[in-house]
Design an enzyme around this catalytic site. Structure first.
Site, PDB file in Angstrom:
ATOM      1  CG  ASP A 115      10.472  14.870  22.746  1.00  0.00           C
ATOM      2  OD1 ASP A 115      10.604  14.256  23.821  1.00  0.00           O
ATOM      3  OD2 ASP A 115      11.420  15.458  22.194  1.00  0.00           O
ATOM      4  CG  ASP A 149      12.516  18.733  23.749  1.00  0.00           C
ATOM      5  OD1 ASP A 149      13.401  17.913  24.049  1.00  0.00           O
ATOM      6  OD2 ASP A 149      12.477  19.309  22.654  1.00  0.00           O
ATOM      7  CG  HIS A 173      14.013  22.970  25.873  1.00  0.00           C
ATOM      8  ND1 HIS A 173      15.054  22.069  25.962  1.00  0.00           N
ATOM      9  CD2 HIS A 173      13.437  22.739  24.662  1.00  0.00           C
ATOM     10  CE1 HIS A 173      15.099  21.340  24.861  1.00  0.00           C
ATOM     11  NE2 HIS A 173      14.127  21.716  24.068  1.00  0.00           N
ATOM     12  CG  HIS A 209      17.508  24.864  25.472  1.00  0.00           C
ATOM     13  ND1 HIS A 209      17.654  24.428  24.180  1.00  0.00           N
ATOM     14  CD2 HIS A 209      18.062  23.899  26.262  1.00  0.00           C
ATOM     15  CE1 HIS A 209      18.243  23.233  24.176  1.00  0.00           C
ATOM     16  NE2 HIS A 209      18.503  22.894  25.425  1.00  0.00           N
ATOM     17  CG  HIS A 250      10.597  23.968  21.251  1.00  0.00           C
ATOM     18  ND1 HIS A 250      11.689  24.610  20.686  1.00  0.00           N
ATOM     19  CD2 HIS A 250      11.050  22.738  21.620  1.00  0.00           C
ATOM     20  CE1 HIS A 250      12.743  23.806  20.710  1.00  0.00           C
ATOM     21  NE2 HIS A 250      12.378  22.659  21.281  1.00  0.00           N
ATOM     22  CE  LYS A 289      13.780  14.362  24.153  1.00  0.00           C
ATOM     23  NZ  LYS A 289      14.094  15.525  23.300  1.00  0.00           N
ATOM     24  CB  CYS A 300      13.389  14.107  19.421  1.00  0.00           C
ATOM     25  SG  CYS A 300      13.842  15.817  19.831  1.00  0.00           S
TER      26      CYS A 300
END
Length: 235
Positions: free
Chosen positions: A18, A59, A61, A65, A104, A129, A177
């Site tokens: 990330d 990430d 999203h 989310h 984010h 992810k 993470c």
């Protein structure tokens, strides 16, 4: 340091977790203090030819989310402060608590992009992810649910398909993470190392506690000068 004590079976992978604009100063919506400072270390590791594979995660999203504080009603929707209970959509008896965050890394936005200083030409793959809006997924492997799993990136199978034995983990953030990805890699049967100079924490004061937690799972936190890093030197 030499490679003399390197394990006989040693096929290492590098996971860059990330390293995205929203997690980095100066403009990230969830910027980790000094998050950009780890980039030179990460690029040095990316350039090491010993790694069997080099994988970055993102990430990724949807706007809806569940981890976004803005998607929850007041007064319990304060970023960094509020929490919510996430329920397994396929098994209501399985739940976990999660911290709520600012919006984010929304799919397709500048904040979701890998930082430009990262040498992406050295990456073999990028794994996305956190795409299921119903679950939080800190780990780049899968969500915390087990009965059944809701979201799985397939990364365990990718690494095992390349006969990886050891996994080195860097990126952001150490206490979320990076930690969860390292723990899940260890649970999957890999020997795992978090490179201390290659990560920063959301809550710097939690560093010592997270290190103990990682070690409790069998994950080693190592420095760039340690023997585990010397194993990466083919000379």
């Amino acid at each position: 340091m030499t490679t003399a004590d390197r394990p006989s079976e040693f096929r290492p992978a590098l996971l860059v977790v990330d390293m995205q604009e929203d997690f980095c100063p100066p403009n990230g919506s969830l910027a980790v203090t000094d998050g950009r400072d780890v980039i030179p270390v990460i690029n040095t590791l990316l350039a090491n030819p010993t790694f069997t594979t080099r994988i970055a995660t993102k990430d990724w999203h949807p706007p809806s989310h569940i981890s976004f504080a803005a998607n929850h009603p007041p007064p319990n929707n304060v970023p960094f402060t509020s929490h919510t209970t996430i329920i397994n959509p396929y098994n209501p008896s399985e739940t976990y608590d999660t911290r709520l965050w600012p919006i984010h890394c929304v799919q397709g936005t500048p904040g979701a992009e890998l930082v430009p200083e990262l040498d992406q030409s050295l990456l073999d793959e990028i794994v996305e992810k956190g795409m299921d809006d119903r679950v939080e997924m800190y780990s780049c492997f899968h969500d915390p649910f087990e009965s059944p799993r809701v979201s799985d990136s397939g990364l365990v199978e990718k690494l095992k398909g390349k006969d990886v034995t050891h996994v080195y983990v860097v990126g952001l953030a150490m206490d979320y993470c990076v930690k969860c990805s390292a723990v899940d890699a260890c649970k999957a049967g890999f020997k795992v190392y978090v490179v201390e100079e290659g990560t920063k924490a959301v809550d710097p004061g939690a560093w010592g506690e997270v290190m103990k937690e990682l070690e409790g799972y069998g994950v080693s936190v190592v420095g760039m000068g340690g023997k585990e890093m010397a194993w990466l030197d083919k000379a």
